[in-house]
Design a protein around this motif. Structure first.
Motif, short mmCIF file in Angstrom:
data_model
loop_
_atom_site.label_atom_id
_atom_site.label_comp_id
_atom_site.label_asym_id
_atom_site.label_seq_id
_atom_site.Cartn_x
_atom_site.Cartn_y
_atom_site.Cartn_z
N UNK A 63 0.83 -1.20 0.00
CA UNK A 63 0.00 0.00 0.00
C UNK A 63 0.87 1.26 0.00
N UNK A 64 2.09 1.13 0.51
CA UNK A 64 2.98 2.27 0.67
C UNK A 64 4.41 1.83 0.41
N UNK A 65 5.14 2.63 -0.33
CA UNK A 65 6.56 2.41 -0.52
C UNK A 65 7.31 3.67 -0.11
N UNK A 66 8.43 3.47 0.56
CA UNK A 66 9.22 4.57 1.08
C UNK A 66 10.63 4.47 0.53
N UNK A 67 11.17 5.61 0.10
CA UNK A 67 12.55 5.69 -0.37
C UNK A 67 13.26 6.81 0.36
N UNK A 68 14.33 6.48 1.08
CA UNK A 68 15.08 7.49 1.83
C UNK A 68 16.12 8.14 0.93
N UNK A 69 16.19 9.46 1.00
CA UNK A 69 17.23 10.21 0.31
C UNK A 69 17.81 11.23 1.30
N UNK A 70 19.06 11.63 1.12
CA UNK A 70 19.70 12.52 2.10
C UNK A 70 19.31 13.98 1.92
N UNK A 71 19.38 14.72 3.03
CA UNK A 71 19.28 16.19 3.02
C UNK A 71 17.96 16.68 2.43
N UNK A 72 16.86 16.08 2.86
CA UNK A 72 15.55 16.49 2.37
C UNK A 72 14.88 17.43 3.36
N UNK A 73 13.90 18.19 2.85
CA UNK A 73 13.12 19.09 3.70
C UNK A 73 11.69 19.17 3.19
N UNK A 74 10.81 19.67 4.04
CA UNK A 74 9.41 19.84 3.70
C UNK A 74 9.19 21.26 3.17
N UNK A 75 8.53 21.35 2.02
CA UNK A 75 8.22 22.66 1.42
C UNK A 75 6.73 22.92 1.47
N UNK A 76 6.36 24.17 1.65
CA UNK A 76 4.97 24.61 1.60
C UNK A 76 4.73 25.38 0.31
N UNK A 77 3.48 25.52 -0.06
CA UNK A 77 3.14 26.32 -1.23
C UNK A 77 3.52 25.70 -2.54
#
Length: 307
Positions: A63-77
């Motif tokens: 139902x869900x797959x996750x892939x980790x990547x380095x140096x990520x952040x959450x963006x708005x807008x």
């Protein structure tokens, strides 16, 4: 949110009515932390893990797959995922899910849409999630012209966004129900709701090319809902991050793609032919054909897998 109309807008080509939503793929900053959340708070099973990737679900197809990547952040807008919606087979299983969140004191927002019972929450990296069960016996939530009209089974009107009576929901639990039990095998992704930059362009893609029927559009609500086979919606499309919102940068957490599952290869090929005629590039993968909507949301077109 759950929407239906009395007369879905169809055209010469409609995607096959047995089309369903498949797994959702997310890019995450901390794989271990996300796996822990989806196992403990959501009741998902860890199906597999290989390096920086993992798949979770109810014991069958992911139902869900996750892939980790380095140096990520959450963006708005930006465009991307508003929420993915996990559909439970009945109110008892939804009650177990809500009770699990309550026991963990994990913030969520139980809501009564009348024709569905639901709760909303975010995972630890801000990905929106809806948990819901169908309850059409309680009434309808429709778009009439440009307005939302919610009517209970007794004919009285509702705003369609009432607080859910959680105590009434919990009456569906049995004394021996365990909150640490994994979600049932019938659980699936019911729909996906997207942030887009323009609703009309989104409808041109998902209706005009992919072939979903339009179940409702509301200019005042800045949203549209499309589906296959008369379902209330398989996709929600909104501009709540702003008209003309840009796609997220490459270092953003969030949606990689979601899967649209056709019932067989012939129906998949019909949709791919339309994508090709529209001049849109596709990338063949083990899961199907990856295409991007006008707002760079990844859409995987594939054939449904048997659980």
């Amino acid at each position: 949110m759950t929407i239906q109309t009395n007369s879905p807008v169809q055209k010469d080509f409609s995607i096959h009515p047995a089309t369903k939503m498949g797994h959702v793929s997310l890019t995450v900053a901390r794989l271990e932390n996300q796996i822990l959340f989806y196992e403990k708070a959501m009741g998902f099973k860890l199906h597999w893990r290989e390096g920086n990737k993992a798949g979770l679900g109810a014991g069958g197809a992911d139902l869900l797959r996750l892939t980790e990547e380095p140096n990520l952040k959450k963006y708005r807008g930006v465009t991307g995922l508003y929420h993915f919606a996990v559909l439970f087979p009945n109110r008892r299983e939804l009650a177990r899910a809500v009770a699990r969140l309550s026991a963990l004191k994990y913030r969520n927002h139980p809501t009564d849409h009348i024709m569905t019972k639901t709760t909303y929450l975010d995972d630890p990296e801000g990905n929106g999630i809806e948990l819901y069960a169908e309850s059409p016996e309680d009434g309808t939530f429709v778009i009439d012209g440009d307005q939302f009209v919610t009517r209970r089974a007794d004919g009285t009107l509702s705003d369609g966004r009432e607080p859910l009576d959680v105590e009434a929901l919990f009456t569906h639990l049995k004394e021996d129900d365990r909150l640490d039990q994994s979600i049932p095998s019938e659980t699936r992704v019911g729909h996906v709701h997207l942030h887009v930059a323009n609703v009309e362009k989104a409808v041109d893609f998902y209706h005009g090319i992919i072939g979903f029927d339009v179940m409702g559009m509301s200019k005042s609500f800045h949203a549209a809902f499309v589906s296959a086979g008369g379902y209330h919606h398989h996709l929600g499309l909104n501009t709540w991050q702003g008209e003309g919102a840009p796609p997220p940068p490459p270092d953003a957490v969030g949606l990689r793609y979601f899967v649209i599952e056709l019932p067989n290869d012939a129906e998949l090929n019909r949709v791919i032919e339309r994508v090709d005629r529209a001049g849109l590039p596709t990338n063949k993968t083990d899961d199907g054909f990856l295409v991007h909507d006008p707002f760079q949301n990844g859409v995987m077109l594939g054939v449904g897998k048997k659980n």
